[in-house]
Design an enzyme around this catalytic site. Structure first.
Site, PDB file in Angstrom:
ATOM      1  CE1 TYR A   1      41.323  29.294 -67.808  1.00 41.07           C
ATOM      2  CE2 TYR A   1      41.089  31.202 -66.353  1.00 41.07           C
ATOM      3  CZ  TYR A   1      41.051  29.835 -66.558  1.00 41.07           C
ATOM      4  OH  TYR A   1      40.754  29.001 -65.515  1.00 41.07           O
TER       5      TYR A   1
ATOM      6  CG  ASN B   1      44.919  19.278 -68.415  1.00 39.82           C
ATOM      7  OD1 ASN B   1      45.292  18.261 -69.002  1.00 39.82           O
ATOM      8  ND2 ASN B   1      45.698  19.960 -67.595  1.00 39.82           N
TER       9      ASN B   1
ATOM     10  CB  CYS C   1      44.996  23.166 -66.187  1.00 40.43           C
ATOM     11  SG  CYS C   1      44.573  21.791 -65.114  1.00 40.43           S
ATOM     12  CG  HIS C   2      48.311  23.889 -60.977  1.00 43.04           C
ATOM     13  ND1 HIS C   2      48.732  22.784 -61.696  1.00 43.04           N
ATOM     14  CD2 HIS C   2      49.429  24.436 -60.430  1.00 43.04           C
ATOM     15  CE1 HIS C   2      50.049  22.663 -61.573  1.00 43.04           C
ATOM     16  NE2 HIS C   2      50.498  23.656 -60.817  1.00 43.04           N
TER      17      HIS C   2
ATOM     18  CD  GLU D   1      53.584  24.671 -59.608  1.00 45.82           C
ATOM     19  OE1 GLU D   1      53.463  25.730 -60.262  1.00 45.82           O
ATOM     20  OE2 GLU D   1      53.208  23.571 -60.038  1.00 45.82           O
TER      21      GLU D   1
END
Length: 168
Positions: free
Chosen positions: A98, A121, A129-130, A156
């Site tokens: 963040y 979001n 946002c993950h 990912e």
């Protein structure tokens, strides 16, 4: 705001997509942390934006897509939109804290506000946002739940592949 909506299956549970004729406006998890805004009216249906979103989400979950190319117009405050735009800069397979996002928007003291904007979001996964985690590397809150966040990060390659199984 009237949106055409449809549900699509995903490995992290059914997703509700909402769009107008030009833009994707929302992706909602089956058990969201926040309710839909009262200003949003959903009508079940389909359009070109929803079809393309479904196609790209399917490719993403199959490992064939790393970057979404969709027309987006999330509704929020100027600050929220700035944070959401910055989320799109986080590379596939990487995470930022963040604090990293706050520094990137030129407001290093706004870490909590960045967290609040991240949590609101309206287009998660596409605006990733993950990929935002705690400064200590911990997985923090996510609108789709922490197992979904863990699944997306493992998909990912930002978490060990073993974390992919049983995460969602």
């Amino acid at each position: 705001m009237n949106l055409v909506s449809k549900h699509v299956p995903s490995p992290v549970g059914p997703l509700l997509l909402g769009a107008d004729d030009e833009f994707l406006r929302l992706i909602w998890f089956s058990t969201p942390r926040h309710p839909l805004p009262r200003s949003v009216a959903l009508v079940q249906g389909d359009n070109a934006v929803l079809r393309e979103t479904g196609t790209q989400l399917e490719a993403y979950f199959n490992g064939a897509l790393r970057a979404f190319d969709l027309p987006l117009r999330p509704v929020g405050t100027a600050f929220q939109r700035e944070v959401w735009s910055t989320l799109a800069e986080i590379p596939f397979g990487q995470t930022w804290s963040y604090g990293d996002v706050a520094r990137r928007i030129g407001k290093p003291q706004a870490v909590r506000a960045v967290g609040a904007a991240n949590g609101r979001n309206p287009i998660p996964i596409v605006l990733p946002c993950h990929r935002v985690i705690g400064a200590d590397g911990s997985l923090t809150g996510f609108g789709g739940g922490l197992p979904a966040k863990q699944y997306l990060l493992a998909l990912e390659g930002a978490l060990p592949a073993g974390d992919l199984f049983g995460a969602a």
